[in-house]
Enzyme design. Structure first.
Site, PDB file in Angstrom:
ATOM      1  N   ASP A 180      32.978  31.766  41.449  1.00 18.76           N
ATOM      2  CA  ASP A 180      33.344  32.306  40.141  1.00 18.76           C
ATOM      3  C   ASP A 180      33.271  31.192  39.108  1.00 18.76           C
ATOM      4  O   ASP A 180      32.908  30.054  39.429  1.00 18.76           O
ATOM      5  CB  ASP A 180      34.744  32.934  40.169  1.00 18.76           C
ATOM      6  CG  ASP A 180      34.838  34.154  39.259  1.00 18.76           C
ATOM      7  OD1 ASP A 180      34.586  33.999  38.050  1.00 18.76           O
ATOM      8  OD2 ASP A 180      35.159  35.249  39.748  1.00 18.76           O
ATOM      9  N   HIS A 252      29.811  35.171  35.669  1.00 18.84           N
ATOM     10  CA  HIS A 252      30.823  34.401  36.408  1.00 18.84           C
ATOM     11  C   HIS A 252      30.178  33.210  37.123  1.00 18.84           C
ATOM     12  O   HIS A 252      30.433  32.963  38.305  1.00 18.84           O
ATOM     13  CB  HIS A 252      31.562  35.298  37.397  1.00 18.84           C
ATOM     14  CG  HIS A 252      32.495  36.277  36.729  1.00 18.84           C
ATOM     15  ND1 HIS A 252      33.654  35.872  36.112  1.00 18.84           N
ATOM     16  CD2 HIS A 252      32.421  37.617  36.569  1.00 18.84           C
ATOM     17  CE1 HIS A 252      34.273  36.940  35.608  1.00 18.84           C
ATOM     18  NE2 HIS A 252      33.535  38.010  35.867  1.00 18.84           N
ATOM     19  N   GLU A 315      30.868  42.069  34.572  1.00 19.85           N
ATOM     20  CA  GLU A 315      31.280  41.301  33.404  1.00 19.85           C
ATOM     21  C   GLU A 315      30.270  40.206  33.045  1.00 19.85           C
ATOM     22  O   GLU A 315      30.601  39.028  32.957  1.00 19.85           O
ATOM     23  CB  GLU A 315      32.664  40.691  33.644  1.00 19.85           C
ATOM     24  CG  GLU A 315      33.737  41.746  33.847  1.00 19.85           C
ATOM     25  CD  GLU A 315      35.105  41.158  34.138  1.00 19.85           C
ATOM     26  OE1 GLU A 315      36.112  41.747  33.697  1.00 19.85           O
ATOM     27  OE2 GLU A 315      35.174  40.111  34.823  1.00 19.85           O
TER      28      GLU A 315
END
Length: 745
Positions: A180, A252, A315
């Site tokens: 991440d 990410h 995202e």
């Protein structure tokens, strides 16, 4: 004679209750009680053909008994195993002579052992188990738990403990979130800088996000070597648990870019993120990047034999892609519609490579953007729609909606809980979840692989808090995944949970005891609202105060919902034999002329932030800006249009409402707000309008003088900020608008 019949009836009822209430989680599909009972011997003889690993597991977890292997002549006090039936199906028969397990595989035998271990635990004090036949198998093939080790890292031994918890309650999938923005946690031998550089960050965010404070302490480098990965995978395999690794892409990616900046759209430099949230710098879809990711995936697939490889896909801001000449040329060359089409191109290309290695990809529901890759499975987290869309297009889906399955949310009163991400997901809500959406027909429902809960660790600093956040909610997930949960019988399930606490306590597991706390629920009454209190224990033990003092054993006993006719604070707690047995809950009420009135919304809030529905905006409770618990409604990309019916024409001169700002979590102030009044609920007249500057200057606490009004209805329109502008986290995505109490005085 009547007295004898009554006593006999009570005895039979007692015996029936004892025999029908097994303290098993998940509860089996079918339990049939037989005559007789099995006397638990001190020395337990095991069948010589029992699988070795599973048998050692049994010995370890029933360590108060002595085990030995039977000789061929010995018959009593044995556990037999017969290899018959489906893979995860088992039949467990307890007779007065022995215990027999029939299953189609060692996995089925292992699942039967979990049931047997819990039976031993329930009946060890009495020394005898009622004779019974249990026929059992799970409803769903995917019964998973996720663990984020990027925001905060957990040791190999802690990860093994986590896997043990899954095994105990018949979950079969461990989703390991390994990369991440805040850290890269898996050794990749071809790219050593991923762990040399990307496995550390200069500091970490602490406290609630709105505090924007940091600890100033270097974190890491923390990562798992490939040998440690193999060790964990083998440990899970021995417990019949599949480990699914997650390698995040295309978003990410900051930790990876800090090590290899040439994989970005800009030159950098980059560093692993110190804040939580979403960031604009992502992988650039160029050949160099795909070559890197394919090499990474080669090593990952060598370590993990799982059918599915999780590639994230969530995202991913499109800001850098919009500004990148290479990305724009790629869009034109491949005749893609836009940057969302480029996301689909990225996922398709990765899937083709993973498929060439005999594996499949699974990703968060944003991989649906621009069109789903041909063989991809979807993990539906933003709600249930991703899973529905996947299933209707004949793609497999795992249901993990945040509103039911995010265990980083609060599970009790936020004021008495450790700092959490937000949201409110108590045990009862998890237990109420049905992974099969009602929108699917029987054929489409076959594409729902199962259910999973996720544990993101931004606010989870150590393993004790991991335990606190997953227990007891893992019990509910277990039964939902097994297919035997029944929300109508939640109280019966709660009783089994309390019995399971005894096992966890012996294991020194730090489980949350929120279900012992007094729960409060606001309900409307003729004059406003009342506050209804409840507890999993005897409700006669609830004590409360209305004068700001802490309740004690002599405080007022709760009997009926408490009327809230003015602004006040209600404090409550549960007492047993004069002793405090729960946390003290405190609820402040700020009443106005809208409190308890009928309120309707033109657009509904996001499923993840919808607790209490529209009534939350008129329940007399003002939300805490540090806790997105159960007192805020969240709307992504939607305006709030709320109409309140006073019931009669009502005079007022002031209107107030509150909004949040937390740009790191994509939460923005409203763009504008308008107030309307009406006498018939159809024809409205605007009486006040304010713009963004006024809302920002008020820091979200809006109080408006609207002059002397006298109307039956009031309507408030609060305009969402819309698309998040460049330079902000989540740029090009829909902004969130969070609103709480709407009042009038």
């Amino acid at each position: 004679m009547k007295r004898f019949l009554l006593a006999f009836s009570l005895l039979i009822s007692s015996l029936f209750f004892t025999q029908t209430r097994l303290n098993l989680i998940p509860y089996p599909q079918k339990v049939e009680f037989l005559s007789g009972e099995f006397i638990i011997p001190k020395n337990f003889k095991l069948d010589t053909v029992l699988p070795k690993e599973e048998t050692e597991y049994l010995k370890k977890n029933v360590n108060y008994l002595e085990f030995s292997t039977r000789t061929k002549k010995e018959r009593p006090n044995l556990i037999f195993w017969q290899l018959v039936g489906h893979r995860e199906k088992y039949i467990l028969i307890v007779s007065s002579e022995n215990i027999t397990i029939t299953s189609g595989s060692e996995q089925g035998y292992f699942l039967a052992l979990q049931t047997l271990i819990q039976l031993f635990e329930q009946y060890k004090d009495s020394g005898k188990i009622p004779a019974m036949k249990i026929e059992d198998e799970p409803k769903f093939a995917w019964r998973g738990m996720h663990l984020d080790v990027c925001r905060h890292f957990f040791t190999v031994e802690e990860v093994k403990q986590y896997i043990d918890y899954l095994a105990m309650y018949k979950l079969n999938t461990f989703h390991w979130h390994l990369t991440d923005d805040q850290g890269w946690r898996i050794e990749i031998k071809k790219y050593p800088k991923l762990t040399e550089v990307g496995a550390k960050r200069k500091e970490s965010m602490i406290g609630a996000y709105v505090d924007n404070t940091f600890d100033g302490k270097p974190y890491g480098p923390y990562f798992y070597t490939q040998e440690q990965i193999k060790e964990v995978v083998k440990y899970a395999q021995d417990r019949h648990i599949t480990v699914v690794p997650e390698i995040e892409m295309p978003g990410h990616a900051l930790a990876a870019l800090s090590a290899y900046p040439e994989l970005a759209c800009t030159k950098g430099p980059f560093e692993a993120a110190t804040k939580w949230g979403v960031f604009d710098d992502v992988f650039c879809p160029k050949d160099e990047t795909f070559n890197f990711l394919e090499n990474v995936l080669d090593e990952v697939m060598t370590l993990f034999p799982s059918q599915y490889i999780h590639i994230g896909g969530d995202e991913c801001p499109k800001t850098r892609w919009k500004e990148c000449a290479h990305c724009q040329e790629l869009i034109k060359k491949n005749k893609l519609k836009d940057e969302h089409g480029l996301q689909s191109y990225f996922i398709h290309r990765i899937e083709k490579y993973v498929n060439s290695k005999g594996r499949k990809i699974i990703g968060w529901d944003e991989i649906l953007e621009g069109g789903l890759a041909p063989n991809a499975a979807v993990m539906s987290w933003t709600g249930v729609n991703g899973g529905i869309e996947a299933a209707k297009s004949n793609h497999f889906a795992v249901m993990t909606p945040g509103s039911y399955c995010y265990f980083d949310h609060y599970q009790g009163d936020p004021a008495t809980e450790p700092n959490a991400f937000g949201g409110f997901t108590p045990l009862e809500k998890v237990y109420s979840y049905n992974p099969i959406p009602s929108e699917l027909n029987a054929e489409q429902a076959k594409y729902i692989l199962g259910v999973q809960a996720n544990l993101w660790t931004e606010y989870i600093l150590d393993f004790k808090q991991v335990q606190y956040m997953i227990f007891p909610r893992l019990f509910a997930l277990s039964e939902v995944g097994w297919g035997t949960s029944d929300p109508k019988n939640y109280k019966e399930f709660e009783g089994r949970v309390i019995n399971q606490f005894k096992i966890l306590d012996k294991m020194n597991v730090n489980s949350a005891k929120s279900i012992y706390n007094v729960l409060g629920k606001v309900i409307p009454n003729n004059n406003g609202v009342s506050y209804e209190l409840s507890t999993s224990q005897n409700p006669n033990g609830i004590r409360y105060t209305l004068d700001e003092t802490e309740p004690n054993a002599n405080s007022q006993t709760y009997q009926n919902p408490i009327p809230v006719s003015k602004s006040m604070t209600i404090k409550s707690a549960y007492f047993e034999n004069g002793q405090l047995k729960s946390a003290i809950s405190s609820q402040q009420f700020t009443t106005s002329k809208t409190t308890g009135k009928t309120i309707t919304l033109e657009q509904q809030p996001s499923e993840n932030y919808s607790f209490g529905g529209a009534f939350t905006l008129a329940d007399g409770i003002v939300g805490n800006v540090k806790q997105l618990g159960k007192t805020w409604l969240g709307f992504q990309g939607k305006d709030v249009v709320a109409t309140i019916d006073f019931g009669n024409k009502t005079q007022f001169s002031e209107v107030y409402f509150n909004t949040l700002e937390n740009k790191g979590s994509w939460i923005h102030r409203a763009k504008s707000a308008q107030i309307f009044v009406s006498d018939d609920g159809t024809n409205f007249k605007m009486i006040k309008e304010i713009g963004k500057d006024e809302i920002v200057n008020a820091k979200g606490k809006i109080k408006l003088n609207v002059g002397n009004q006298n109307s039956k209805y009031i309507k408030i329109k609060i305009e969402n900020a819309g698309i998040i502008p460049a330079g902000n986290p989540g740029a090009d995505s829909k902004a969130w608008l969070f609103v709480d109490e709407i009042g009038a005085n």
